[in-house]
Design an enzyme around this catalytic site. Structure first.
Site, PDB file in Angstrom:
ATOM      1  N   ILE A  91       0.732  -1.244   0.140  1.00 33.20           N
ATOM      2  CA  ILE A  91      -0.042   0.116   0.059  1.00 33.20           C
ATOM      3  C   ILE A  91       0.650   1.315  -0.132  1.00 33.20           C
ATOM      4  O   ILE A  91       1.747   1.371   1.065  1.00 33.20           O
ATOM      5  CB  ILE A  91      -0.900  -0.117   1.250  1.00 33.20           C
ATOM      6  CG1 ILE A  91      -1.774  -1.137   0.930  1.00 33.20           C
ATOM      7  CG2 ILE A  91      -1.640   1.374   1.277  1.00 33.20           C
ATOM      8  CD1 ILE A  91      -2.639  -1.246   2.520  1.00 33.20           C
ATOM      9  N   SER A  92       0.732   2.177  -1.103  1.00 36.09           N
ATOM     10  CA  SER A  92       1.832   3.308  -1.302  1.00 36.09           C
ATOM     11  C   SER A  92       1.544   4.053  -0.078  1.00 36.09           C
ATOM     12  O   SER A  92       0.538   4.426   0.629  1.00 36.09           O
ATOM     13  CB  SER A  92       1.374   3.934  -2.415  1.00 36.09           C
ATOM     14  OG  SER A  92       1.761   3.147  -3.526  1.00 36.09           O
ATOM     15  N   ALA A  93       2.636   4.983   0.237  1.00 41.59           N
ATOM     16  CA  ALA A  93       2.422   6.003   1.066  1.00 41.59           C
ATOM     17  C   ALA A  93       1.091   7.072   0.917  1.00 41.59           C
ATOM     18  O   ALA A  93       1.046   7.203  -0.089  1.00 41.59           O
ATOM     19  CB  ALA A  93       3.838   6.798   1.033  1.00 41.59           C
TER      20      ALA A  93
END
Length: 415
Positions: free
Chosen positions: A76-78
């Site tokens: 899950i990206s920043a």
């Protein structure tokens, strides 16, 4: 209040604080995106046991899956880059969105933004990732708003002959697959982390005739694309006198004659300085991009502990170039009066001085021609009517077309 409710209450507070930070830093600019980030419970999409302060930190990505060597292959990206990518896509209610690379959370954000009259399709090549995303979307109430598809998105998607108002690619892509452009509507936007000789920019492209032109770009890193669209780096090891390694990592063409570098770390190191300075705290990420596209033999560096370079980490950056039997890397030294640093190059090899000078020449070219200018990007698919590109334009040949980068019509890369 039981433990679950306390956790939910804490998560809501942290979620609001995260959105406030994103708004204050202009990473979120639209009310629709802000509402989505305040609504979707990010902590219910991360791995169980992930601390809330990590989950809701603006800069933290969270791993979903690792390969047998422990390398992250899905995450899950920043929050900041998720927000920026969604803003780059210029979404509105009722739109249709294709997400390439699933995790669940980002798809839920998209569903919140486009609303019940919109459409979200999320595609991933990994059945474990799609099964997990589907289960989490169902559990959080978004299952009926998001279609999760198991497929390699490098190819036309099975059963989907429709076009989408926006496409968001959430893995580092070396090229744009023709299938993506087939699924993109006229006037649509595709947001893609495009890898350009080892340097990634998240570019918001829009159609302009038979090609794509950037409307925005952001700096971020992503896990690499899997499947047919994968492009592996090639790594060449330099051995030092103690058996440790400096790794030269090439994403583009590997220079011929790398065997000439055998024993290069045993040679005397040379250096050259550019006279180009920078104040502390000022970004120079576009210098990395400039070097990647204009400096022959460009590569990225990684070093083992125990090497001389590892002991000097604060004095260099992991960008270099091979120059025949020598190689140079980007270095900095503090200014005597303090408050900044000067760019230069250090080099090893019989012709290390020439290698360092070649890098310094490009540092100076960047300073004169591009330092205060935003780069613009274009993508020309195979078969498009390409113009004659001027010397101010960097041209990167891809599998399905070419990507171009320009800083200014007046740029001169012959310096």
């Amino acid at each position: 209040m039981n433990t679950l409710r306390r956790k939910d209450a804490s998560a809501a507070e942290l979620r609001d604080a995260l959105v406030d930070t994103l708004l204050a830093n202009k990473m979120i600019t639209s009310p629709l995106v802000a509402r989505a980030f305040r609504t979707v419970p990010r902590h219910l999409f991360v791995a169980e046991g992930t601390p809330l302060d990590v989950t809701y930190n603006v800069d933290n990505s969270v791993a979903i899956k690792r390969d047998p060597d422990g390398v992250i292959i899905s995450s899950i990206s920043a929050a900041y880059i998720q927000a920026r990518m969604i803003e780059q896509a210029t979404l509105d209610q009722g739109m249709s969105v294709l997400e390439i690379g699933s995790g669940g959370f980002n798809a839920a954000l998209l569903a919140e933004i486009v609303g019940p009259d919109g459409r979200v399709v999320s595609v991933d090549i990994d059945s474990e990732v799609t099964d997990r995303a589907r289960a989490l979307l169902d559990a959080t109430g978004y299952g009926n708003q998001v279609d999760v598809v198991l497929a390699d998105a490098e190819n036309p998607l099975p059963g989907l002959d429709e076009s989408f108002d926006a496409i968001l690619v959430t893995a580092g892509a070396w090229d744009l697959a023709p299938a993506w452009l087939e699924h993109l509507s006229e006037g649509g936007t595709i947001v893609v982390p495009l890898r350009m000789n080892g340097i990634t920019r998240v570019i918001g492209f829009r159609r302009e005739g038979d090609h794509l032109v950037s409307g925005s770009s952001e700096v971020a890193g992503f896990v690499p694309m899997q499947g047919e669209g994968a492009r592996d780096e090639r790594v060449f090891l330099l051995h030092d006198r103690n058996g440790h390694h400096v790794k030269l990592r090439f994403e583009g063409d590997v220079p011929a004659g790398l065997d000439l570098l055998d024993g290069v770390l045993a040679t005397e190191r040379t250096e050259a300085w550019s006279g180009v300075t920078i104040k502390h705290g000022v970004s120079f990420v576009d210098l990395h991009l400039w070097l990647a596209v204009f400096l022959p033999g460009f590569c990225k560096l990684a070093v083992d502990e125990g090497t001389d370079l590892a002991a000097e980490r604060k004095g260099w950056f992991p960008f270099g170039a091979v120059h025949g039997d020598s190689f140079a890397y980007l270095a900095v030294r503090p200014l005597l009066e303090g408050g900044g640093a000067e760019f230069g190059a250090r080099a090893y090899g019989t012709h290390g001085e020439a290698a360092a000078t070649a890098m310094v020449d490009q540092i100076q070219a960047w300073d004169h021609q591009a330092r205060d200018r935003e780069p613009t990007f274009a993508y020309w698919p195979t078969g498009s009517d390409r113009p004659e590109f001027g010397k101010d334009t960097a041209v990167l040949v891809k599998t399905h077309g070419v990507a171009t980068i320009s800083w200014s019509p007046a740029a001169d890369t012959t310096r």
